[in-house]
Design a protein around this motif. Structure first.
Motif, mmCIF file in Angstrom:
data_model
loop_
_atom_site.group_PDB
_atom_site.id
_atom_site.type_symbol
_atom_site.label_atom_id
_atom_site.label_comp_id
_atom_site.label_asym_id
_atom_site.label_seq_id
_atom_site.Cartn_x
_atom_site.Cartn_y
_atom_site.Cartn_z
ATOM 1 N N UNK A 585 30.379 -10.549 -45.355
ATOM 2 C CA UNK A 585 31.954 -10.957 -45.356
ATOM 3 C C UNK A 585 32.626 -9.618 -45.629
ATOM 4 N N UNK A 586 33.892 -9.717 -45.261
ATOM 5 C CA UNK A 586 34.772 -8.553 -45.149
ATOM 6 C C UNK A 586 35.072 -8.275 -46.871
ATOM 7 N N UNK A 587 35.053 -6.824 -47.135
ATOM 8 C CA UNK A 587 35.377 -6.513 -48.478
ATOM 9 C C UNK A 587 37.008 -6.398 -48.718
ATOM 10 N N UNK A 588 37.732 -6.311 -47.495
ATOM 11 C CA UNK A 588 38.971 -5.792 -47.322
ATOM 12 C C UNK A 588 39.623 -6.842 -46.421
ATOM 13 N N UNK A 589 39.529 -8.134 -46.441
ATOM 14 C CA UNK A 589 40.059 -8.867 -45.545
ATOM 15 C C UNK A 589 41.599 -8.687 -44.984
ATOM 16 N N UNK A 590 42.445 -7.950 -45.834
ATOM 17 C CA UNK A 590 43.860 -8.035 -45.447
ATOM 18 C C UNK A 590 43.725 -6.766 -44.234
ATOM 19 N N UNK A 591 42.858 -5.734 -44.214
ATOM 20 C CA UNK A 591 42.800 -4.943 -43.317
ATOM 21 C C UNK A 591 41.823 -4.846 -42.133
ATOM 22 N N UNK A 592 40.643 -5.750 -42.521
ATOM 23 C CA UNK A 592 39.494 -5.670 -41.687
ATOM 24 C C UNK A 592 39.002 -6.996 -41.599
ATOM 25 N N UNK A 593 38.873 -7.655 -40.558
ATOM 26 C CA UNK A 593 38.292 -9.115 -40.515
ATOM 27 C C UNK A 593 37.187 -9.169 -39.844
ATOM 28 N N UNK A 594 36.303 -9.986 -40.290
ATOM 29 C CA UNK A 594 34.896 -10.395 -39.438
ATOM 30 C C UNK A 594 34.976 -11.806 -38.887
ATOM 31 N N UNK A 595 36.334 -12.264 -39.029
ATOM 32 C CA UNK A 595 36.373 -13.706 -38.431
ATOM 33 C C UNK A 595 35.681 -14.106 -36.979
ATOM 34 N N UNK A 596 35.055 -15.080 -37.031
ATOM 35 C CA UNK A 596 34.622 -15.455 -35.656
ATOM 36 C C UNK A 596 35.094 -17.035 -35.332
ATOM 37 N N UNK A 597 34.762 -17.416 -34.314
ATOM 38 C CA UNK A 597 35.090 -18.812 -33.823
ATOM 39 C C UNK A 597 33.766 -19.937 -34.373
ATOM 40 N N UNK A 598 34.160 -20.912 -35.175
ATOM 41 C CA UNK A 598 32.930 -21.476 -35.746
ATOM 42 C C UNK A 598 33.595 -23.296 -35.638
ATOM 43 N N UNK A 599 32.981 -23.903 -34.359
ATOM 44 C CA UNK A 599 33.521 -25.151 -34.285
ATOM 45 C C UNK A 599 33.139 -26.146 -35.239
ATOM 46 N N UNK A 600 32.179 -25.818 -36.428
ATOM 47 C CA UNK A 600 31.916 -26.831 -37.221
ATOM 48 C C UNK A 600 32.754 -26.267 -38.554
ATOM 49 N N UNK A 601 33.575 -25.383 -38.668
ATOM 50 C CA UNK A 601 34.144 -25.244 -39.622
ATOM 51 C C UNK A 601 35.781 -25.840 -39.598
ATOM 52 N N UNK A 602 36.005 -26.328 -40.527
ATOM 53 C CA UNK A 602 37.520 -27.262 -40.785
ATOM 54 C C UNK A 602 38.523 -26.603 -40.033
#
Length: 831
Positions: A585-602
């Motif tokens: 997971x990103x250590x600096x989510x404000x500047x660097x995102x590792x987000x991805x589409x996950x249909x099972x996530x709320x």
């Protein structure tokens, strides 16, 4: 002071009694200028030497001589009477006069008949593959090797210095070099006795170590590996001779007439063989060449004796002198076999005449040659791990029988001296300091632990701020069957502890079956290497750089657990299988995102990847030489090729793993010595991911936002500027080693070295993977339309320790914030 003078007088008397004639001094012309490469010869003998770049010389003999002959092309020969057995500080003046005609070197198709030495050289070329062991289908012989290190240029100032306070007893072992005339103190010796077998038809070679013995430091693999790498075997008939990672032009090379002057100086009978004496010396300064002379037989054109000395102007660091002697035995009228090989190196911080340093001396003696005894191919198949503890514990009777050259009194004294030194606390402290600098670890003998690596203690990045790290490893000896390593780190900005722990166990020594496992939780810069690894303790320099080009904020929190089993059924062929589980997971989510589409996530989006994967790899490293027979080994050489292929299988659902995928990766590296043009390094990487995976599991093209030159990265790319799931990358670099700069007068003395590099990568990213990671704030692009490429020009050996590279971007110049130019550098100690 009286005691020191008394010791020196005693040593002087002993040495004088051992060596009957000693002569040293300087040869100058009528204007008082030194005459380099002048020939010095004891009258009515073949014992001689050549003056160095500064006109100085030293020569000694066990025999008694009353006259030396001094000669050089263009000067009248002089005979100098020796009034004493020991004659130091002679000043010999040569006057211009008639002598052998000066050698004239022609180019193109013009005749070279004016120089009889070159005519002889051509005959040596024609016969070189017919001489020695090359004449036979098979061969075998005994080989005894002795390597010694000595502290040189010992004087009263050094003896009385604070460094040796409490260690004065060591100066009882002083001796004088037969090559340089300098006083030295023996401090280390290693002896090895081997049986060597070869087959010229199948080009197979086997060297079987029978006995090995050394004085102290036997537990320090780094020191022993360094020694073995320095003194690799060589063949004077080859066009190029490799010493200290440098390729020197052999005086017997086919290209020798372009870099050497040759003079036919004398003829004489040696061992009832009529031989020619040829003197050679460099045509230009700063090139990797020798000066010296050789005696060659008039019918076989085989070398009987040869002396080679590297000139001080040669572009090589930390080595002031290299001197080589080889003697050949006459087996019969047509076969000359190598009998004795002696090499002396004078290591020093600078090349001044009076600077102190360390002698490295290797003596190799060959005997008991046998020929044409054919053996089956299976005989030459080397065992992967031939460790036999008895080899390293041979008794005095073994060495008395198998030493092909007896130790002199001083060499015998080294064993006793070092045993005594290792009990002295002050020497232990000095040794510890040197060991830390060489290995990065501080030894804690009582606990069988090493603390370190100390060079990783401090670091910084935008997530952790200032980072401190402490670690260590178990270490009982160089052949430990198991090893545990670990570290802990703390970031003062994120106020979090990190750690890593790893263990490995050698289950089977014969086939080198190793079981390993580890776990790591840390902050890391993912994507600085195309070929992924599961190294638990490894850390990229990119995540700890003190200075960066642009924001260094694309860091990842990683929790990695691995287990693997590897085995080596054939030497330098390693199979490895294992499993890994990682959370990213990103250590600096404000500047660097590792987000991805996950249909099972709320929310339909996830920011964390959990991934289990099976890994299978094959590594082949032909001609790699290693030291040690435990769970870890040290490389002795670095000139071997490396082929690596890895297959990873990601399994969805196992241990909550997120994705199914298959990944194939290939890595190939090959260093090539291109004669006198230097070293060419080729690196090729290729890979493909099958299946849909998010950004965290893709293959970013490795950028480099630091100010340091990092292997196999693109210094004008930012991290994640290109992201791929399919890629091919090529890196090419030529290190000319100063060949070009040596021809520029105002640059010649700086001993700089020129480097040229070209690198490129093609990659692609499927639309499915692009859409999967669409929530990320990183622009996903791949160099698919055209190959991304860069080129660079570098200058190495700046102040002997620094390299600077000027890097230029070849294309994709219209991308936002594209860096067209960058400057990177690196520190390193290279010969």
């Amino acid at each position: 002071m009286k005691k020191v003078l008394g010791v020196l007088f005693f040593v002087f008397c002993c040495v004088s009694a051992w060596s009957q004639t000693k002569v040293g001094g300087i040869v100058v012309d009528e204007d008082g200028k030194p005459v380099p490469f002048a020939n010095i010869l004891f009258k009515n003998s073949t014992e001689g030497t050549i003056t160095n770049d500064n006109g100085r010389f030293y020569i000694e003999s066990e025999k008694t001589y009353s006259t030396i002959i001094v000669s050089f092309v263009g000067y009248a020969t002089r005979e100098i009477e020796l009034k004493e057995k020991v004659n130091y500080d002679l000043r010999i003046v040569l006057q211009e006069g008639e002598q052998l005609d000066e050698v004239v070197i022609y180019s193109g198709r013009q005749s070279k008949k004016n120089n009889p030495a070159i005519d002889i050289l051509r005959k040596i070329w024609a016969k070189k593959r017919e001489n020695g062991i090359n004449k036979f289908k098979q061969y075998e012989y005994d080989k005894y090797e002795k390597i010694e290190f000595d502290l040189n240029t010992i004087d009263s100032a050094l003896m009385n210095s604070k460094l040796f306070k409490g260690l004065e007893f060591v100066f009882e072992e002083l001796d004088t070099s037969s090559v340089t005339g300098k006083t030295y103190l023996p401090i280390f010796i290693n002896e090895a006795f081997s049986k060597v077998y070869g087959d010229n038809k199948s080009k197979r070679l086997k060297e079987e170590l029978i006995g090995n013995k050394n004085s102290g430091f036997s537990s320090n693999q780094s020191i022993i590996a360094f020694v073995q790498d320095l003194y690799a075997d060589y063949d004077i008939y080859n066009n190029y001779l490799k010493f200290f990672d440098k390729s020197f032009v052999s005086p017997l090379s086919r290209g020798g007439i372009d870099v050497y002057n040759y003079v036919l100086a004398d003829t004489a009978f040696i061992d009832n063989k009529w031989c020619y004496n040829i003197i050679y010396y460099p045509r230009r300064k700063n090139e990797l060449t020798f000066k010296g002379d050789f005696w060659v037989n008039d019918t076989t054109f085989a070398i009987k004796e040869i002396n080679m000395a590297v000139t001080k102007s040669a572009n090589i660091n930390w080595v002031k002198e290299i001197y080589i002697e080889q003697e050949f035995d006459v087996l019969n009228d047509s076969v000359f076999l190598l009998k004795r090989d002696y090499m002396l190196s004078d290591f020093s911080l600078n090349k001044k005449e009076k600077s102190r340093g360390i002698y490295g001396k290797r003596t190799t003696v060959y005997d008991n040659y046998q020929f044409d005894e054919e053996r089956p191919g299976s005989f030459y198949e080397k065992e992967v791990d031939p460790y036999d503890e008895r080899i390293y514990n041979r008794g005095d009777d073994f060495w008395a029988k198998n030493r092909l050259e007896k130790l002199n009194k001083d060499e015998e004294g080294i064993y006793k001296l070092v045993d005594t030194l290792l009990t002295v606390p002050k020497f232990k402290r000095l040794y510890s300091i040197g060991s830390v600098l060489a290995t990065g670890y501080y030894e804690i003998d009582k606990l069988n632990l090493d603390f370190g690596p100390v060079f990783s203690t401090f670091g910084t990045n935008e997530v952790e701020g200032l980072r401190i790290r402490a670690g260590g490893r178990t270490y009982r000896g160089q052949n430990d069957l198991w090893r545990l390593e670990g570290y802990t780190a703390y970031g003062f900005k994120d106020k979090k502890f990190k750690y890593g722990i790893s263990g490995k166990w050698l289950l089977d020594r014969k086939n080198r079956i190793i079981l390993s496992a580890g776990n790591r939780r840390d902050v890391e810069q993912i994507g600085v290497s195309l070929t992924a690894t599961n190294d638990v303790l490894g850390r990229s320099f990119a995540s700890s750089a003190l200075f960066t080009a642009g924001a260094n904020n694309t860091l990842t929190n990683i929790n990695l657990t691995t287990a693997a089993l590897e085995f080596e059924p054939l030497r330098n062929v390693i199979f490895k299988t294992g499993a890994s589980y990682r959370t990213l997971r990103s250590a600096f989510p404000e500047e660097f995102s590792l987000d991805y589409i996950d249909p099972e996530s709320p929310t339909g989006i996830s920011s964390q990847v959990k991934q289990f994967a099976l890994n299978f790899s094959l590594e082949i490293t032909p001609k790699r030489k290693t030291l040690g027979y435990g769970v870890e080994r040290n490389d002795v050489n670095d000139d071997y090729s490396r082929f690596f292929i890895n297959y990873s299988l990601g399994i969805d659902g196992f241990l909550e793993s997120d994705f199914d995928f298959k990944k194939v990766q290939l890595f190939y590296r090959k260093p090539t010595q291109i004669g006198g043009l230097g070293r060419f390094l080729t690196t090729v990487e290729a890979g493909k991911t099958f299946g849909e995976v998010p950004l965290a599991l893709l293959s970013p093209v490795p950028g480099n936002q630091t100010l340091f030159s990092i292997f196999n990265t693109f210094p004008n790319l930012d991290f994640y500027e290109f992201v791929t799931d399919t890629y091919v990358s090529v890196h090419l670099e030529q290190n000319f080693g100063g060949r070009l700069f040596s021809r520029i007068p105002f640059l010649r003395k700086l001993n700089l070295r020129e480097l040229v590099g070209v690198r490129g990568v093609w990659g692609d990213l499927s639309e499915q993977n692009r859409l999967l990671s669409s929530p990320t704030n990183i622009t996903l692009r791949a160099p698919s339309d055209q190959i991304y490429w860069e080129y660079s020009f570098g200058i190495g050996n700046i102040f002997k320790v620094f390299r600077i590279d000027f890097n230029f971007r070849g294309n994709y110049l219209d991308l936002p914030d594209a860096r067209r130019f960058s400057v990177t550098g690196a520190f390193g100690f290279f010969f």
